[in-house]
Design a protein around this motif. Structure first.
Motif, PDB file in Angstrom:
ATOM      1  N   ASP A 189       4.295  -2.027   7.339  1.00  0.00           N
ATOM      2  CA  ASP A 189       5.159  -2.549   6.273  1.00  0.00           C
ATOM      3  C   ASP A 189       4.905  -4.013   5.937  1.00  0.00           C
ATOM      4  N   GLU A 190       4.644  -4.814   6.984  1.00  0.00           N
ATOM      5  CA  GLU A 190       4.537  -6.256   6.795  1.00  0.00           C
ATOM      6  C   GLU A 190       3.386  -6.650   5.882  1.00  0.00           C
ATOM      7  N   ILE A 191       2.341  -5.819   5.852  1.00  0.00           N
ATOM      8  CA  ILE A 191       1.147  -6.208   5.096  1.00  0.00           C
ATOM      9  C   ILE A 191       0.809  -5.229   3.973  1.00  0.00           C
ATOM     10  N   ASN A 192       1.501  -4.107   3.911  1.00  0.00           N
ATOM     11  CA  ASN A 192       1.182  -3.075   2.925  1.00  0.00           C
ATOM     12  C   ASN A 192       1.370  -3.616   1.508  1.00  0.00           C
ATOM     13  N   GLY A 193       0.305  -3.560   0.710  1.00  0.00           N
ATOM     14  CA  GLY A 193       0.373  -4.018  -0.673  1.00  0.00           C
ATOM     15  C   GLY A 193       0.623  -5.508  -0.820  1.00  0.00           C
TER      16      GLY A 193
END
Length: 438
Positions: free
Chosen positions: A7-11
């Protein structure tokens, strides 16, 4: 379960529009995940097999290194395609298609594989600290638990800056080995001949076993999981098929370029072993013996130089530290995907490292922290990874052949056939590696 992988880096990384004309600008925007994956192709297991290959057969096994990395590129391309097309990482994609007992079993198998990966980094870092500072192995092992703070410090800057740091680290390691190889003046013509496969690889039993070891040490499960997630770190419109295809294209370019960098570094290691330690393999029993041999006139004659020894140790330290980042992210992907449990990164890192340290410290006290036995643990870690690999690669090929998951990016028939054949060959080679190890 988190809807997004990591989640922290997605997209989180903005990329140019499909209408942007500059190839170079787009390549830079998509470049980075391949560097994090390439780190896994330069771990101490690869160091040992490359150095051993050079010391025993000079440059003849360069062709095996080349073949291994070409196969790795194909496997990573399947991983990238799964992440880009489905917006799922491999653990998530498997998890939604198997029943709970199988999901837990696959989690356990891959968790052990992640710990085996972490173990090689721990031992490599501890050995490098002993080389540089003469720090006892026990304290070196214990100090590695603090690299969780290094990982957390890196993560504060976001994935883009981490990618830049890792690229710089890879360049530093490459420069170090280029300096070392330049110092020993290898025979260029023989090196080029080494990239041409020799039939003796198949007829010489010892050479074949070592070649299997090189192949077995190259492709590892955590890299497949990692790439399927990192491919989603770019912010692209997955409803626009043109941009999806462009993301896939540049993600593969990124992977290919950085895997070539990993190949060059492994080739430099093999060339170093083949130039300095050829026919002296009895004096190259471990990474520590390489460090000592590079500064020992009795071993390498007038090529001995303390600077070369410490550059070797520093390169080992760099790879040990940056591998902590990738093993943490891979462990997070596996835990969240299979168990649907999300832990803060620092807790995940401490958990993995604490569990990894327990067997290392127990064995260490039993054998009085003997360096050679410690390095043998790296060999056995490769065996664990070899066992886990088919349970990663077969699902990968099957999933990317499923139109419900992949949509218009589903494998072509020839891609599935090639993929399955390669996985079968890798599985057979790894079985042979396990048998030969024991």
């Amino acid at each position: 379960m988190s809807k997004k992988s990591l989640d922290e880096i997605n997209g989180s990384v903005v990329v140019p529009s499909v209408y942007e004309k500059s190839f170079f600008k787009k390549f830079l925007a998509y470049s980075g995940p391949g560097a994090l994956v390439a780190v896994g192709y330069m771990d101490p297991g690869n160091w040992l097999t490359s150095l051993a290959g050079g010391s025993r057969y000079k440059y003849q096994l360069l062709s095996v290194l080349l073949l291994s990395i070409l196969v790795a590129m194909i496997m990573q391309s399947f991983s990238i395609k799964l992440g880009v097309a489905s917006r799922l990482d491999l653990a998530q994609a498997i998890s939604v298609r198997v029943k709970r007992p199988a999901r837990y079993l696959l989690w356990l198998l891959n968790e052990i594989a992640m710990m085996a990966t972490d173990l090689t980094g721990v031992i490599g870092t501890a050995l490098s600290l002993k080389m540089i500072f003469n720090l006892p192995l026990m304290w070196g092992v214990i100090l590695t638990i603090f690299d969780v703070f290094i990982v957390l410090w890196f993560m504060r800057f976001g994935i883009r800056r981490i990618e830049v740091i890792v690229v710089i680290a890879i360049l530093m390691v490459g420069m170090i080995f280029a300096i070392e190889v330049g110092h020993v003046h290898p025979a260029l013509v023989q090196i080029l001949q080494g990239f041409v496969p020799d039939k003796s690889i198949f007829t010489d039993q010892d050479k074949l076993i070592l070649s299997l070891g090189i192949v077995g040490a190259t492709i590892m499960p955590h890299n497949i999981y990692l790439h399927s997630s990192l491919a989603q770190s770019r912010r692209y419109d997955y409803h626009d098929f043109r941009q999806v295809k462009e993301t896939l294209r540049f993600a593969n370019w990124d992977s290919i370029v950085h895997l070539w960098a990993a190949l060059i570094i492994n080739c430099l290691l093999l060339i170093l072993g083949g130039t300095v330690f050829f026919k002296k393999s009895d004096q190259l029993a471990s990474l520590m013996s390489v460090f000592q041999g590079l500064n020992n006139t009795a071993v390498v004659g007038n090529l001995a130089n303390p600077i070369m020894s410490y550059l070797f140790a520093f390169a080992l330290l760099i790879t040990g530290l940056i591998s902590s980042i990738t093993s943490t992210l891979s462990g997070q992907i596996v835990m969240e995907g299979y168990l649907h449990i999300k832990l803060p990164l620092w807790q995940r890192r401490l958990l993995t490292r604490a569990i990894t340290l327990i067997p290392i410290l127990i064995i260490g006290f039993v054998v009085n922290f003997d360096e050679r036995i410690f390095e043998n643990m790296i060999v056995y870690a490769q065996v664990v990874l070899s066992i886990a690999l088919p349970f990663t690669l077969f699902p990968l090929i099957i999933l990317t052949n499923d139109p419900k998951i992949m949509g218009r990016l589903v494998n072509k028939r020839w891609q599935t056939i090639v993929g399955l054949c390669l996985v079968l060959i890798i599985t057979v080679l790894n079985i042979q590696l396990i048998v030969s190890t024991f």
